[in-house]
Design a protein around this motif. Structure first.
Motif, mmCIF file in Angstrom:
data_model
loop_
_atom_site.group_PDB
_atom_site.id
_atom_site.type_symbol
_atom_site.label_atom_id
_atom_site.label_comp_id
_atom_site.label_asym_id
_atom_site.label_seq_id
_atom_site.Cartn_x
_atom_site.Cartn_y
_atom_site.Cartn_z
ATOM 1 N N LEU B 800 0.822 -1.207 0.000
ATOM 2 C CA LEU B 800 0.000 0.000 0.000
ATOM 3 C C LEU B 800 0.851 1.249 0.000
ATOM 4 O O LEU B 800 0.363 2.346 -0.267
ATOM 5 N N LYS B 801 2.094 1.087 0.294
ATOM 6 C CA LYS B 801 2.947 2.254 0.373
ATOM 7 C C LYS B 801 3.004 2.970 -0.969
ATOM 8 O O LYS B 801 3.197 2.344 -2.014
ATOM 9 N N GLY B 802 2.821 4.231 -0.900
ATOM 10 C CA GLY B 802 2.863 5.043 -2.112
ATOM 11 C C GLY B 802 1.579 5.015 -2.898
ATOM 12 O O GLY B 802 1.474 5.635 -3.948
ATOM 13 N N ASN B 803 0.599 4.325 -2.376
ATOM 14 C CA ASN B 803 -0.646 4.163 -3.117
ATOM 15 C C ASN B 803 -1.843 4.618 -2.296
ATOM 16 O O ASN B 803 -1.688 5.092 -1.170
ATOM 17 N N CYS B 804 -2.970 4.424 -2.898
ATOM 18 C CA CYS B 804 -4.201 4.872 -2.259
ATOM 19 C C CYS B 804 -5.107 3.669 -2.019
ATOM 20 O O CYS B 804 -5.268 2.815 -2.894
ATOM 21 N N LEU B 805 -5.657 3.618 -0.850
ATOM 22 C CA LEU B 805 -6.627 2.572 -0.532
ATOM 23 C C LEU B 805 -8.017 3.197 -0.546
ATOM 24 O O LEU B 805 -8.307 4.111 0.230
ATOM 25 N N LEU B 806 -8.818 2.728 -1.446
ATOM 26 C CA LEU B 806 -10.179 3.257 -1.589
ATOM 27 C C LEU B 806 -11.148 2.245 -0.971
ATOM 28 O O LEU B 806 -11.302 1.134 -1.474
ATOM 29 N N VAL B 807 -11.761 2.645 0.103
ATOM 30 C CA VAL B 807 -12.618 1.713 0.838
ATOM 31 C C VAL B 807 -14.079 2.092 0.635
ATOM 32 O O VAL B 807 -14.523 3.167 1.055
ATOM 33 N N GLU B 808 -14.776 1.240 -0.017
ATOM 34 C CA GLU B 808 -16.209 1.476 -0.216
ATOM 35 C C GLU B 808 -16.997 0.885 0.941
ATOM 36 O O GLU B 808 -16.540 -0.049 1.594
ATOM 37 N N GLY B 809 -18.166 1.431 1.136
ATOM 38 C CA GLY B 809 -18.992 0.950 2.249
ATOM 39 C C GLY B 809 -18.249 1.103 3.567
ATOM 40 O O GLY B 809 -18.250 0.224 4.430
ATOM 41 N N ALA B 810 -17.626 2.268 3.720
ATOM 42 C CA ALA B 810 -16.682 2.447 4.826
ATOM 43 C C ALA B 810 -17.326 2.268 6.194
ATOM 44 O O ALA B 810 -16.664 1.904 7.156
ATOM 45 N N SER B 811 -18.605 2.521 6.253
ATOM 46 C CA SER B 811 -19.235 2.419 7.570
ATOM 47 C C SER B 811 -19.302 0.974 8.060
ATOM 48 O O SER B 811 -19.620 0.725 9.209
ATOM 49 N N ASP B 812 -18.984 0.053 7.165
ATOM 50 C CA ASP B 812 -18.944 -1.336 7.597
ATOM 51 C C ASP B 812 -17.599 -1.734 8.176
ATOM 52 O O ASP B 812 -17.408 -2.884 8.576
ATOM 53 N N LEU B 813 -16.677 -0.806 8.178
ATOM 54 C CA LEU B 813 -15.359 -1.130 8.715
ATOM 55 C C LEU B 813 -15.485 -1.552 10.173
ATOM 56 O O LEU B 813 -16.174 -0.897 10.951
ATOM 57 N N LEU B 814 -14.827 -2.606 10.494
ATOM 58 C CA LEU B 814 -14.834 -3.065 11.876
ATOM 59 C C LEU B 814 -13.640 -2.472 12.611
ATOM 60 O O LEU B 814 -12.660 -2.049 12.002
ATOM 61 N N PHE B 815 -13.760 -2.499 13.870
ATOM 62 C CA PHE B 815 -12.746 -1.845 14.687
ATOM 63 C C PHE B 815 -11.341 -2.416 14.479
ATOM 64 O O PHE B 815 -10.375 -1.664 14.357
#
Lengths: 263, 872
Positions: B800-815
């Protein structure tokens, strides 16, 4: 025993004016059918080291005469603090606490055992030399003054006989918490009724919040008056000895052991 | 119910319980799937609500659930109580036996024994025996009086009288003492009328019902608003406190720590509050009721001799504990309160002020009060007249205060510490200022406030940047170039390993190829990667290929890499992707890829099947339909291979050995998304795929560590914690200018939907970030939160270094995922960008839920109104 706590805002170094105010309180206490009214330390002058002005000869105290008169007039015992001039051969006066009964007879007098050296009291007043307890209205009463409250030993000594401890003071507001705490502590540890009477108001740059209170033998505050002049009437039941019998803490005291540390 | 909504609901229940709105709390609880509630503290509150609302069976069930996880005496104590209340005496007896096995203190055991025996109709003698034993253990006022009453009822007059005298002796004052006096009087007068006291002091006084507790379901939004307002108030107070002197702050800190201590008090083996009969009672109330407890005072016989001075010692300890427990919330000291039943309302402000003057240790305050008193004697007298505090008549004779009654004196000013302390409490209601919660919720509310700031801020940023450029030789722009150069140089020869390949490798070791169905594909991908590495090392200018290998833990279609900088593109030749789709890839189609493609199809089918089944549990029919639709869209997105970015067609930075920006040839879907036809062809209809044997069949997914839901207790979040909304509702061009002007790297939140829009906007952001030197590579890995939750993100972090992580449905992210994300964000600070995408409302919940997350994101960009021309 029905006791009135006369929380007085005495007039600084003015016995006459203070006595006038005190008389109103005495009258009020008498109306409430109290057996005794207790006034603060140096009740009619305020705590002063100006002995020339506030001190009185023990043998011919005008204040005492006035108090005796009031006691007889209103039929109520009066306990009050006052400053006595040096006895012959002595250089210092004494800070006294006297109890006059309803007939105008002095039944007890106590000289402050612990002059308040922080306030230079010891330079003007010499310490007393005995713990005073005496019977009064079927109870055993012990008298203490102000700074004595910080020394529990004398209370324990008194508690061998007395079940009512009376403490009068000019205890400043800034240490009011100590006053209240220690009164209750003395009551709890000696299983005695403690009557603490403080003055209120401002004198000589010091402020007094009063906080006079009566505490029963298990530490319950029977009543308290704070921040204002007034009379607090409390009924002191006679349960201390029974409590001491049932919950006998005094017998567990190890005075021989303590004594080793006080030599 | 989503996790965040659940968390808010639970917080709402806590809040309602704090306000003693148990019926409303019950209404909220009924909207919650109890299976989702796992935190013991939450369950405890729920059980309390059930108890208060007399849902004893539900309460019992909840406590049983708690007990399964936390074998504590306290829970058993509650269970016994509930069993008695529900007349399940056998259960109560069973719980009691269990309770006794846990070695409780004798007091609690005896009290419970008494309760059970009394409920089961045991003889008077037996009950007396229990209470006598209790008296030996601990002398408790209300139990002593209970014993006295039992003596009286059984005709044991002398013992009754003695017990009453003991009560008076030991406790001195209070309602029970007065009743004991009355009972003695009754006995001494030999009153023919039977003495009857129906008041049971062994049960706490029932709370007055809250008149606002209507039982209707409270509005969730209202709650959130109220929280916000409350938080604002607190902040204001904190700010105010910070402005005060140090002593005040010091003093103010104490209650906070006590609050914390209270919060932490979760099912410890401590069940002092005996709520039999009438449910819980708040501790101050208990203190007011004068529950005196003196331990060991009545230890008699050998026991007394044996313990000697230990008895008083125990008393002190027990009393101290009692005081701490009873008085911890308001420091009400029972012993200082000689009067009961004082009507708080009758104690006026002046009295409180005077008492405060008496108690306050501050000399300054004391002086002021003293002066005021001495100067205003008459006024004080008037005030004192109103100080008559209601109380029992019997107490009046004990304590009265009379003034001298003349000028300057005070009259009838009975002073009671108890009434003072209790009267000193003032209910403070925080004014509620409703404000808009429509649309995007919190973020949108802030938008208006921020909008005015925006222009100025924008100008300031531009100005600042301009100044920097003019006056600083090693200006920001040159730094960016240097940084980018360094980043690119560092990247030379480095292959881009698909996100999931590293995790699968160790698992595949020792596993026969083909056994799991993935190993073939994985190996093949690995080989490809190695090949790519070799190519890269030899031809630095050649584009790096990126592949996503199928990973066991990741659901198919989870990760999508959007690679903008491929110089060569062989879109027509691309093969189907294994897991997350590569937007681009080079090389000819390989047989292994075909196998993987098939496996992926199966996996997708299975995934969908499982998800639909899961969804059916949680959602209504309509929601299921919606979920199915979303799944279908997810599948579509899996087939989306590349998004063409016209702006990136020309390599913006040309450097030897550097990966250039790529173009690709692909067909453009209706939404403008470039979709590889081959990929589309290779994906069967997911519904049809359900019937086919899954490639995942027999595969046991590794356990994903599940963090206990303690974190679900609603954390406080401040406005400062929320992302700034400086980008909200601004034109995207302006947003990009802002981003370009940032002197610190940032992460982003996109509010809105539309795959094309999301990707388009993300690409623009990444482009700017890359241009400004905050991303060395500038690729985008797109993944859904659900997928990322199942990944061990840490093991892929290097990619992931140097890149972008695009997270869809972010509200589903768990702790746990968020935690991992944090660590990566920290590790690659300045060279890694996270873009979260979801709807505004759910994002709000997410940020409330995880305030720390909110702090990391500077920008919320509402992309819902962006047209293709904005981001193309």
């Amino acid at each position: 025993m029905r006791v009135a706590l006369g929380q007085l805002d005495m007039v600084w170094e003015n016995q006459a004016a203070s006595l006038k105010k005190a008389e109103e309180m005495v009258a009020e206490a008498a109306r409430e059918k109290c057996d005794l009214i207790v006034f603060p330390e140096m009740a009619f002058t305020g705590f002063s080291i100006n002995l020339d002005k506030v001190g009185e000869d023990k043998s011919c105290s005008a204040t005492k005469a006035e108090v005796v008169s009031m006691a007889q007039t209103y039929g109520i015992g009066i306990a009050y603090g006052w400053a006595a001039l040096p006895s012959p051969g002595e250089k210092k006066g004494r800070n006294l606490f006297t109890l006059i009964d309803a007939q105008g007879v002095e039944v007890g007098e106590y000289a402050k055992l612990h002059p308040f050296s922080y306030g230079m009291e010891h330079e003007t007043y010499c310490p007393g030399d005995q713990v005073v307890t005496f019977p009064y209205l079927g109870r055993q009463v012990a008298l203490f003054i102000c700074y004595d409250l910080r020394f529990p030993e004398i209370f324990h000594i008194a508690a061998r006989k007395a079940d009512v401890m009376m403490v009068i003071a000019n205890w400043p507001a800034m240490r009011s918490a100590h006053w209240q705490t220690l009164l209750r502590a003395r009551a709890i540890e000696t299983q005695s009724y403690v009557v603490g009477v403080n003055c209120v108001g401002e004198r000589d740059g010091d402020f007094y919040s009063g906080d006079s209170m009566a505490v029963d033998c298990i530490g319950n505050i029977l009543g308290q008056i704070s921040g204002r002049e007034g009379v607090l009437v409390c009924e002191l039941e006679d349960r201390a000895w029974r409590l001491r019998e049932k919950f006998a803490t005094a017998k567990d005291r190890r005075e021989d052991f303590y004594r080793g540390f006080f030599r | 119910m989503r996790q965040y909504e659940l968390a808010i609901r639970i917080a709402q229940v806590h809040h309602l319980v704090d306000e003693r709105k148990y019926k409303k709390a019950l209404a909220v609880i009924q909207t919650i799937d109890m299976r989702q509630v796992r935190a013991l503290s939450d369950l405890k509150v729920f059980a309390e609500v059930y108890t208060k609302t007399e849902q004893y069976d539900a309460a019992k069930a909840t406590y049983l659930r708690i007990y399964r996880r936390s074998h504590t005496k306290r829970v058993l104590y509650r269970l016994i109580y509930l069993s008695i209340r529900t007349n399940a005496l056998n259960d109560a007896e069973a719980y009691y036996q269990e309770f006794v096995r846990m070695n409780p203190n004798a007091r609690d055991a005896l009290i419970l024994r008494y309760r059970i025996d009394k409920a089961s109709g045991a003889s008077m003698d037996k009950l007396i025996e229990i209470l006598q034993e209790l008296k030996q253990e601990e002398y408790i006022e209300e139990w002593a009086y209970e014993l006295a009453k039992l003596y009286h009822r059984s005709g044991r007059t002398e013992e009754c009288k003695e017990e009453c005298e003991d009560i008076i002796l030991w406790f001195g004052t209070g309602e029970i003492v007065e009743r004991a006096r009355i009972l003695i009087d009754h006995l001494e007068e030999d009153d023919a009328a039977p003495y009857y006291d129906d008041k049971d002091f062994t049960v706490p006084k029932k709370e007055e019902p809250n008149p606002e507790d209507t039982g209707s379901l409270p509005d969730l939004k209202e709650f959130i608003r109220e929280k916000k307002v409350h938080r604002k108030e607190e902040q204001r107070e904190e700010r105010h406190a910070e402005g005060g002197n140090g002593e005040e702050r010091l003093l103010g800190g104490e209650p906070q720590s006590k609050k914390e201590a209270l919060r932490d008090d979760d099912f410890v083996d401590d069940y002092v509050d005996d709520d039999f009969g009438q449910g819980d009672m708040d501790l101050p109330q208990k203190a007011k009721d004068g529950i005196h407890k003196l331990s060991g005072l009545f230890k008699l016989g050998k026991k007394e001799e044996g313990e000697g001075g230990g008895a008083p010692g125990k008393e002190q300890l027990s009393t101290a504990e009692m005081v701490e427990r009873l008085v911890r919330t308001d420091k009400l000291d029972r012993v200082e309160q000689p009067r009961r039943g004082g009507d708080l309302s009758q104690i006026d402000q002046s009295q409180r002020r005077e008492r405060q003057a008496g108690k306050d240790a501050s000399q300054k305050v004391e002086r002021q009060e003293g002066k005021s008193i001495s100067r205003n004697g008459e006024e004080s007298a008037v005030m004192a007249d109103s100080r008559q505090v209601d109380g029992m008549e019997s107490m009046e004779k004990l304590v009265t205060v009379k003034s001298a009654g003349t000028a300057g004196m005070l009259r009838n000013g009975e002073v009671s510490r108890k009434s003072g302390a209790s009267g000193g409490e003032e209910e403070v209601r925080i004014g509620f200022v409703p404000h808009s919660q429509s649309g995007m919720g919190i973020t949108q509310d802030l938008a208006k406030e921020i909008a005015a700031i925006y222009e100025m801020e924008h100008k300031e940023q531009l100005k600042e940047k301009a100044v920097t450029v003019i006056h600083d030789t090693s200006n920001f722009a040159s730094n960016v170039v240097d940084r980018m150069t360094q980043a690119v140089q560092k990247n030379i020869g480095k292959g881009y390993i698909p996100l999931d390949i590293e995790e699968i490798q160790p698992q595949d070791e020792g596993v026969p190829k083909g056994e799991q169905g993935f190993s073939v594909g994985a190996d093949s991908v690995e080989a490809q990667v190695a090949e790519h590495r070799e190519i890269e090392s030899e031809e630095a200018s050649e584009t790096v290929r990126e592949e996503m290998a199928f990973e066991e833990n990741i659901e198919p279609g989870g990760v999508e890499l959007i690679q903008d900088d491929m110089a060569e593109f062989e879109g027509e030749k691309t093969r189907p992707q294994e897991m997350g789709e590569l937007i681009q890839e080079g090389g000819e189609e390989e047989p292994e890829a075909v196998i993987q493609e098939e496996m992926r199809e199966h996996a997708i089918a299975k995934m969908l099947e499982e998800e639909v089944a899961e969804t059916q549990k949680d959602f209504s029919q309509g929601q299921i339909a919606e979920t199915a639709r979303q799944d279908s869209e997810t599948l579509k997105s899996l087939m989306e291979e590349e998004i063409r970015d016209p702006e990136l067609e020309e390599p913006p930075i040309s450097h030897e050995g550097e990966e250039g920006m790529l173009e690709e040839e692909a067909s453009v879907s209706r939404e403008g998304v470039i979709v590889r036809d081959r990929a589309r062809e290779s994906f069967p209809d997911p519904r049809a795929a359900q019937d086919q044997p899954s490639g995942l069949e027999g595969y046991q997914a590794p356990d994903i560590p599940v963090v206990e839901t303690e974190y679900m207790e609603m954390p406080e979040i401040t406005y400062e914690d929320l992302p700034t909304t400086r980008a909200l509702q601004q034109s995207f061009g302006n947003v990009l200018k802002l981003i370009a002007g940032e002197l610190d790297p940032s992460h982003f939140v996109l509010m809105g939907d539309g795959s094309e829009r999301i990707v388009g906007v993300s690409k623009q952001i990444v482009r700017v970030m890359k241009e400004t030197g905050y991303l060395s590579q500038g690729r985008i890995a797109k993944i859904h939160a659900k997928q990322i939750n199942k990944m061990d993100l840490i093991s892929f972090r290097s990619q992931l270094k140097g890149n972008c992580l695009l997270v869809e449905g972010a509200s589903d992210l768990l702790f746990p995922t968020i935690t991992r994300l944090f660590s990566i964000m920290e590790e690659y600070y300045g060279d890694f960008v996270v873009i979260l995408v979801d709807e505004g409302t759910t994002l709000d919940q997410l940020f409330r839920f995880v305030p720390a997350l909110a702090k990391k994101f500077k920008y919320i960009i509402d992309i819902s109104g962006y047209a293709p021309e904005d981001y193309c």
